[in-house]
Structures are given as C-alpha cells and as structure tokens.
Design a protein around this motif. Structure first.
Motif, PDB file in Angstrom:
ATOM      1  N   THR A  16     -45.082  -9.067  95.795  1.00 25.09           N
ATOM      2  CA  THR A  16     -44.063  -9.855  96.481  1.00 25.09           C
ATOM      3  C   THR A  16     -42.893  -8.948  96.826  1.00 25.09           C
ATOM      4  N   PHE A  17     -42.453  -9.007  98.083  1.00 32.75           N
ATOM      5  CA  PHE A  17     -41.337  -8.204  98.571  1.00 32.75           C
ATOM      6  C   PHE A  17     -40.095  -9.084  98.633  1.00 32.75           C
ATOM      7  N   TYR A  18     -38.976  -8.551  98.181  1.00 32.11           N
ATOM      8  CA  TYR A  18     -37.695  -9.264  98.227  1.00 32.11           C
ATOM      9  C   TYR A  18     -36.672  -8.444  98.984  1.00 32.11           C
ATOM     10  N   LEU A  19     -35.842  -9.136  99.764  1.00 31.80           N
ATOM     11  CA  LEU A  19     -34.667  -8.538 100.378  1.00 31.80           C
ATOM     12  C   LEU A  19     -33.509  -9.452 100.018  1.00 31.80           C
ATOM     13  N   THR A  20     -32.618  -8.972  99.168  1.00 27.70           N
ATOM     14  CA  THR A  20     -31.537  -9.812  98.660  1.00 27.70           C
ATOM     15  C   THR A  20     -30.182  -9.198  98.949  1.00 27.70           C
ATOM     16  N   ASN A  21     -29.187 -10.072  99.014  1.00 28.49           N
ATOM     17  CA  ASN A  21     -27.799  -9.654  99.134  1.00 28.49           C
ATOM     18  C   ASN A  21     -27.018 -10.529  98.166  1.00 28.49           C
ATOM     19  N   ASN A  22     -26.466  -9.938  97.136  1.00 33.09           N
ATOM     20  CA  ASN A  22     -25.851 -10.686  96.053  1.00 33.09           C
ATOM     21  C   ASN A  22     -24.331 -10.736  96.082  1.00 33.09           C
ATOM     22  N   LEU A  23     -23.735 -10.394  97.201  1.00 27.82           N
ATOM     23  CA  LEU A  23     -22.284 -10.518  97.289  1.00 27.82           C
ATOM     24  C   LEU A  23     -21.901 -11.993  97.222  1.00 27.82           C
ATOM     25  N   THR A  24     -20.765 -12.266  96.637  1.00 31.58           N
ATOM     26  CA  THR A  24     -20.355 -13.659  96.427  1.00 31.58           C
ATOM     27  C   THR A  24     -20.191 -14.423  97.741  1.00 31.58           C
ATOM     28  N   TYR A  25     -19.864 -13.727  98.813  1.00 29.69           N
ATOM     29  CA  TYR A  25     -19.645 -14.407 100.090  1.00 29.69           C
ATOM     30  C   TYR A  25     -20.878 -14.395 101.003  1.00 29.69           C
ATOM     31  N   ALA A  26     -22.013 -13.939 100.509  1.00 28.03           N
ATOM     32  CA  ALA A  26     -23.236 -13.884 101.325  1.00 28.03           C
ATOM     33  C   ALA A  26     -23.669 -15.278 101.772  1.00 28.03           C
ATOM     34  N   ARG A  27     -23.611 -16.254 100.868  1.00 27.76           N
ATOM     35  CA  ARG A  27     -24.011 -17.621 101.222  1.00 27.76           C
ATOM     36  C   ARG A  27     -23.114 -18.180 102.338  1.00 27.76           C
ATOM     37  N   VAL A  59     -39.655  -4.942  94.933  1.00 33.21           N
ATOM     38  CA  VAL A  59     -41.010  -5.476  94.848  1.00 33.21           C
ATOM     39  C   VAL A  59     -41.172  -6.126  93.475  1.00 33.21           C
ATOM     40  N   SER A  60     -41.784  -7.293  93.475  1.00 30.46           N
ATOM     41  CA  SER A  60     -42.114  -8.051  92.266  1.00 30.46           C
ATOM     42  C   SER A  60     -40.943  -8.829  91.673  1.00 30.46           C
ATOM     43  N   THR A  61     -39.752  -8.237  91.615  1.00 31.21           N
ATOM     44  CA  THR A  61     -38.583  -8.899  91.042  1.00 31.21           C
ATOM     45  C   THR A  61     -37.387  -8.701  91.964  1.00 31.21           C
ATOM     46  N   PRO A  62     -36.683  -9.784  92.315  1.00 30.48           N
ATOM     47  CA  PRO A  62     -35.513  -9.611  93.176  1.00 30.48           C
ATOM     48  C   PRO A  62     -34.372  -8.904  92.451  1.00 30.48           C
ATOM     49  N   LYS A  63     -33.605  -8.136  93.187  1.00 29.80           N
ATOM     50  CA  LYS A  63     -32.414  -7.485  92.640  1.00 29.80           C
ATOM     51  C   LYS A  63     -31.344  -8.561  92.410  1.00 29.80           C
ATOM     52  N   VAL A  64     -30.556  -8.409  91.358  1.00 31.67           N
ATOM     53  CA  VAL A  64     -29.514  -9.385  91.051  1.00 31.67           C
ATOM     54  C   VAL A  64     -28.139  -8.730  90.951  1.00 31.67           C
ATOM     55  N   THR A  65     -28.057  -7.465  91.305  1.00 26.99           N
ATOM     56  CA  THR A  65     -26.801  -6.720  91.203  1.00 26.99           C
ATOM     57  C   THR A  65     -26.095  -6.645  92.550  1.00 26.99           C
ATOM     58  N   GLN A  66     -24.844  -6.223  92.502  1.00 29.73           N
ATOM     59  CA  GLN A  66     -24.084  -5.921  93.702  1.00 29.73           C
ATOM     60  C   GLN A  66     -23.882  -4.412  93.768  1.00 29.73           C
ATOM     61  N   LEU A  67     -23.925  -3.884  94.971  1.00 28.94           N
ATOM     62  CA  LEU A  67     -23.698  -2.455  95.170  1.00 28.94           C
ATOM     63  C   LEU A  67     -22.285  -2.229  95.678  1.00 28.94           C
ATOM     64  N   LYS A  68     -21.787  -1.035  95.486  1.00 31.11           N
ATOM     65  CA  LYS A  68     -20.482  -0.664  96.039  1.00 31.11           C
ATOM     66  C   LYS A  68     -20.645   0.007  97.403  1.00 31.11           C
ATOM     67  N   ARG A  69     -21.899   0.151  97.825  1.00 33.24           N
ATOM     68  CA  ARG A  69     -22.212   0.859  99.067  1.00 33.24           C
ATOM     69  C   ARG A  69     -21.637   0.124 100.278  1.00 33.24           C
ATOM     70  N   LYS A  70     -21.015   0.894 101.148  1.00 34.18           N
ATOM     71  CA  LYS A  70     -20.578   0.394 102.451  1.00 34.18           C
ATOM     72  C   LYS A  70     -21.393   1.138 103.497  1.00 34.18           C
ATOM     73  N   ASP A  71     -21.972   0.387 104.409  1.00 40.12           N
ATOM     74  CA  ASP A  71     -22.882   0.981 105.395  1.00 40.12           C
ATOM     75  C   ASP A  71     -22.690   0.271 106.725  1.00 40.12           C
ATOM     76  N   ARG A  72     -21.691   0.693 107.466  1.00 38.78           N
ATOM     77  CA  ARG A  72     -21.372   0.025 108.734  1.00 38.78           C
ATOM     78  C   ARG A  72     -22.530   0.060 109.724  1.00 38.78           C
ATOM     79  N   THR A  73     -23.293   1.145 109.764  1.00 37.01           N
ATOM     80  CA  THR A  73     -24.386   1.258 110.729  1.00 37.01           C
ATOM     81  C   THR A  73     -25.686   0.633 110.215  1.00 37.01           C
TER      82      THR A  73
END
Length: 103
Positions: A86-97, A52-66
């Motif tokens: 403001t709500f943000y949902l981001t995915n910052n992995l290099t291959y997301a785009r 909320v308010s600011t988008p995340k800019v990091t990558q996580l090591k989390r794997k979540d198949r489900t």
C-alpha cells in the motif's frame, strides 16, 4: 523452447509491466498533487511524504516552493515499491485539512 517456458516468460513480462504501470501511475498522481498544492512559503508543498505500508504521521521542516525535492523523495520511495504493498502520500501539517476541504 517448451510451451510452459513460453507461458512462464510471458507471465513474468506481464508482471513486470503491471508493476511499472502502477509505479508510473502513483508517481503521476503524486506529482500532480504536489505541483497543484498552494504555495506561500513552500512548507505545505514540502510536507508531502510518501511511504509504503504505513502512512507517515510526522511533520517536516522542509520548505520546497518548486516541489522538486519532494517529488524526488516520492520517486525514491516508489523505486522500492512492489505490487501488493500500500502506497501513502500524506501531509500532516495542521492546516492541510483547511487547504484541502476549506474547513
């Protein structure tokens, strides 16, 4: 009860209703995005981050198949969400785009 008190009560009820509807809509959209994300190792699905308010800019090591853990973390963020934020949902992995747009 006075008319002004009745109007105040109705206004408060509508405000709470609107906030709940916005939260439910944001949750539903996030849920669909996460669940419809392609899964190989689960890293992409696990890297969706809600904020909320600011988008995340990091990558996580989390794997979540489900997607369950990721969806739960979205829900935790939305519990603190208020109207006007403001709500943000981001995915910052290099291959997301590439996954999203094909390039």
């Amino acid at each position: 009860m006075s008319f002004s008190k009745d109007v105040e009560k109705i206004t408060l009820n509508l405000s709470g209703y609107a906030e709940n509807m916005v939260r439910a809509t944001l949750f539903s959209l996030s849920y669909r995005i996460i669940k419809e994300s392609p899964v190989d190792t689960g890293r992409f699905r696990g890297n969706w981050q809600a904020s909320v308010s600011t988008p995340k800019v990091t990558q996580l090591k989390r794997k979540d198949r489900t997607g369950t853990t990721t969806i739960n973390s979205v829900n935790n963020v939305l519990e603190k969400f208020s109207m006007g934020q403001t709500f943000y949902l981001t995915n910052n992995l290099t291959y997301a785009r590439r996954l999203e747009y094909g390039y």
